[in-house]
Scaffold this motif. Structure first.
Motif, PDB file in Angstrom:
ATOM      1  N   THR A   1      -3.130   1.405 -12.823  1.00  0.00           N
ATOM      2  CA  THR A   1      -1.786   1.794 -12.385  1.00  0.00           C
ATOM      3  C   THR A   1      -1.003   0.576 -11.910  1.00  0.00           C
ATOM      4  O   THR A   1       0.157   0.374 -12.302  1.00  0.00           O
ATOM      5  CB  THR A   1      -1.857   2.836 -11.265  1.00  0.00           C
ATOM      6  OG1 THR A   1      -2.539   4.006 -11.747  1.00  0.00           O
ATOM      7  CG2 THR A   1      -0.463   3.234 -10.791  1.00  0.00           C
ATOM      8  N   TYR A   2      -1.645  -0.238 -11.072  1.00  0.00           N
ATOM      9  CA  TYR A   2      -0.973  -1.454 -10.600  1.00  0.00           C
ATOM     10  C   TYR A   2      -0.616  -2.373 -11.773  1.00  0.00           C
ATOM     11  O   TYR A   2       0.476  -2.952 -11.816  1.00  0.00           O
ATOM     12  CB  TYR A   2      -1.859  -2.211  -9.618  1.00  0.00           C
ATOM     13  CG  TYR A   2      -1.906  -1.633  -8.221  1.00  0.00           C
ATOM     14  CD1 TYR A   2      -0.743  -1.411  -7.497  1.00  0.00           C
ATOM     15  CD2 TYR A   2      -3.129  -1.343  -7.601  1.00  0.00           C
ATOM     16  CE1 TYR A   2      -0.784  -0.906  -6.195  1.00  0.00           C
ATOM     17  CE2 TYR A   2      -3.178  -0.844  -6.301  1.00  0.00           C
ATOM     18  CZ  TYR A   2      -1.994  -0.624  -5.606  1.00  0.00           C
ATOM     19  OH  TYR A   2      -2.041  -0.125  -4.324  1.00  0.00           O
TER      20      TYR A   2
ATOM     21  N   GLY B   1      -3.256   3.222  -1.792  1.00  0.00           N
ATOM     22  CA  GLY B   1      -3.391   2.824  -3.183  1.00  0.00           C
ATOM     23  C   GLY B   1      -2.026   2.906  -3.848  1.00  0.00           C
ATOM     24  O   GLY B   1      -0.999   3.007  -3.166  1.00  0.00           O
ATOM     25  N   PRO B   2      -1.980   2.914  -5.164  1.00  0.00           N
ATOM     26  CA  PRO B   2      -0.686   2.899  -5.855  1.00  0.00           C
ATOM     27  C   PRO B   2       0.020   4.240  -5.911  1.00  0.00           C
ATOM     28  O   PRO B   2       1.216   4.295  -6.244  1.00  0.00           O
ATOM     29  CB  PRO B   2      -1.060   2.441  -7.274  1.00  0.00           C
ATOM     30  CG  PRO B   2      -2.466   2.944  -7.452  1.00  0.00           C
ATOM     31  CD  PRO B   2      -3.111   2.798  -6.101  1.00  0.00           C
TER      32      PRO B   2
ATOM     33  N   ASP C   1      -6.820   2.933 -10.177  1.00  0.00           N
ATOM     34  CA  ASP C   1      -5.841   2.263  -9.320  1.00  0.00           C
ATOM     35  C   ASP C   1      -5.443   0.910  -9.920  1.00  0.00           C
ATOM     36  O   ASP C   1      -4.258   0.548  -9.942  1.00  0.00           O
ATOM     37  CB  ASP C   1      -6.413   2.044  -7.915  1.00  0.00           C
ATOM     38  CG  ASP C   1      -6.449   3.312  -7.082  1.00  0.00           C
ATOM     39  OD1 ASP C   1      -5.862   4.328  -7.506  1.00  0.00           O
ATOM     40  OD2 ASP C   1      -7.072   3.285  -5.996  1.00  0.00           O
TER      41      ASP C   1
ATOM     42  N   ASN D   1       0.155   8.403  -7.387  1.00  0.00           N
ATOM     43  CA  ASN D   1      -0.154   9.128  -8.622  1.00  0.00           C
ATOM     44  C   ASN D   1       0.948   9.083  -9.663  1.00  0.00           C
ATOM     45  O   ASN D   1       0.857   9.754 -10.696  1.00  0.00           O
ATOM     46  CB  ASN D   1      -0.473  10.595  -8.296  1.00  0.00           C
ATOM     47  CG  ASN D   1      -1.708  10.731  -7.414  1.00  0.00           C
ATOM     48  OD1 ASN D   1      -2.703  10.034  -7.626  1.00  0.00           O
ATOM     49  ND2 ASN D   1      -1.639  11.609  -6.425  1.00  0.00           N
TER      50      ASN D   1
ATOM     51  N   THR E   1      -6.367  -1.164  -2.682  1.00  0.00           N
ATOM     52  CA  THR E   1      -7.241  -0.046  -3.014  1.00  0.00           C
ATOM     53  C   THR E   1      -8.463  -0.143  -2.103  1.00  0.00           C
ATOM     54  O   THR E   1      -8.682  -1.162  -1.464  1.00  0.00           O
ATOM     55  CB  THR E   1      -7.656  -0.040  -4.492  1.00  0.00           C
ATOM     56  OG1 THR E   1      -8.336   1.194  -4.796  1.00  0.00           O
ATOM     57  CG2 THR E   1      -8.567  -1.210  -4.836  1.00  0.00           C
TER      58      THR E   1
ATOM     59  N   ASP F   1     -12.493   5.645 -10.253  1.00  0.00           N
ATOM     60  CA  ASP F   1     -11.287   5.905  -9.464  1.00  0.00           C
ATOM     61  C   ASP F   1     -10.592   4.600  -9.082  1.00  0.00           C
ATOM     62  O   ASP F   1      -9.363   4.512  -9.078  1.00  0.00           O
ATOM     63  CB  ASP F   1     -11.638   6.701  -8.201  1.00  0.00           C
ATOM     64  CG  ASP F   1     -12.082   8.123  -8.500  1.00  0.00           C
ATOM     65  OD1 ASP F   1     -11.735   8.632  -9.593  1.00  0.00           O
ATOM     66  OD2 ASP F   1     -12.771   8.724  -7.658  1.00  0.00           O
TER      67      ASP F   1
ATOM     68  N   ASN G   1       0.840  -1.196   0.000  1.00  0.00           N
ATOM     69  CA  ASN G   1       0.000   0.000   0.000  1.00  0.00           C
ATOM     70  C   ASN G   1       0.878   1.250   0.000  1.00  0.00           C
ATOM     71  O   ASN G   1       1.062   1.894   1.033  1.00  0.00           O
ATOM     72  CB  ASN G   1      -0.914  -0.017   1.236  1.00  0.00           C
ATOM     73  CG  ASN G   1      -1.916   1.113   1.242  1.00  0.00           C
ATOM     74  OD1 ASN G   1      -2.135   1.788   0.235  1.00  0.00           O
ATOM     75  ND2 ASN G   1      -2.523   1.355   2.398  1.00  0.00           N
TER      76      ASN G   1
END
Length: 268
Positions: free
Chosen positions: A107-108, A59-60, A104, A62, A89, A100, A55
């Protein structure tokens, strides 16, 4: 009375799953030697599955890739054959905008493109999940599960932290694990184990995370029961914010010992 209930529960179970793993909220910052306890436990117990929730920034974050300290740590975790690294997340019980959360997930998933080291993740840990009381939330979580799996993040964990109250089979069908208990050690032992779960039909996909575990707690007894129930994953933390990793070796040893006992019994 509680002890009798525990014994009755265990004796009525038909089978034992030998693959009970550790589901660890790995929220401590991976600075110098901070995760050494994790690495050592993984390396010592290669037959035990470790599901590790990372974490970086609720989350990941920005940025395209995580900070260098996370890159190094995740690559090390991924180098072991018995680990699955999950990205954190949150969902606010299904009220957070799905767009949203999907950001996440994307991005992951993109971390797999990092050229320097292997920081590919195995799945997503969806925190603050709904408990099924609102039937409209099921589709929301089914879609998130599909998005995760279609993004090559195949291990999906929902964490309502309490037992499901409706549409239980459909919820379990959408996830690889569901955390139906995330609460204190004291509250865990206050009830018979089966009272913490919606049904015995899905024990193999059930996970439990105990926190505020006392120093003198009988970790081995809790783990033995979890394995006899066939639970999918367990962890006992000493704190409620999961910054301390001091209990990891103790829990891993308990899982390994009970694993050996069960194998010897089956081998007779």
């Amino acid at each position: 009375m509680f002890r009798l209930l525990v014994i009755a529960t265990v004796l009525t179970l038909a089978s034992t799953v030998l693959s009970t793993g550790l589901l660890i909220p790995l929220y401590a910052w991976p600075g110098i030697d901070a995760w050494t306890t994790i690495y050592d436990s993984i390396a010592t117990h290669l037959s035990i599955p470790f599901y590790l929730i990372i974490n970086p920034s609720t989350g990941p974050g920005n940025t395209e890739y995580p900070e260098e300290v996370f890159i190094t740590a995740i690559a090390k975790l991924s180098s072991y054959s018995n680990t699955k690294v999950l990205g954190y997340t949150y969902t606010k019980q299904g009220t957070r905008a799905s767009a949203d959360i999907e950001k996440d997930i994307a991005t992951y998933a993109n971390w797999a493109t990092y050229a320097g080291q292997n920081i590919s993740l195995s799945g997503i840990f969806f925190d603050e999940a709904a408990n099924g009381a609102d039937p409209s939330k099921l589709v929301y979580f089914q879609n998130l599960s599909w998005k995760s799996k279609s993004s090559s993040l195949g291990t999906v964990v929902f964490n309502p932290g309490v037992k499901l109250v409706a549409d239980v089979a459909q919820w379990f069908a959408a996830a690889d694990f569901i955390v139906e208990y995330e609460n204190t050690y004291a509250n865990w032992v206050a009830l018979a184990p089966y009272e913490h779960f919606s049904t015995s039909d899905h024990y193999g996909k059930d996970a439990v995370i105990l926190n505020q575990t006392p120093v003198d707690a009988d970790v081995d007894d809790v783990v033995r029961l979890a394995k006899d129930m066939g639970l999918g994953a367990i962890y006992l933390a000493s704190d409620d914010n999961y910054m301390s990793l001091g209990n990891v070796p103790k829990v891993a040893v308990a899982v390994a010992q009970n694993r050996s006992v069960r194998r010897r019994r089956h081998g007779r």
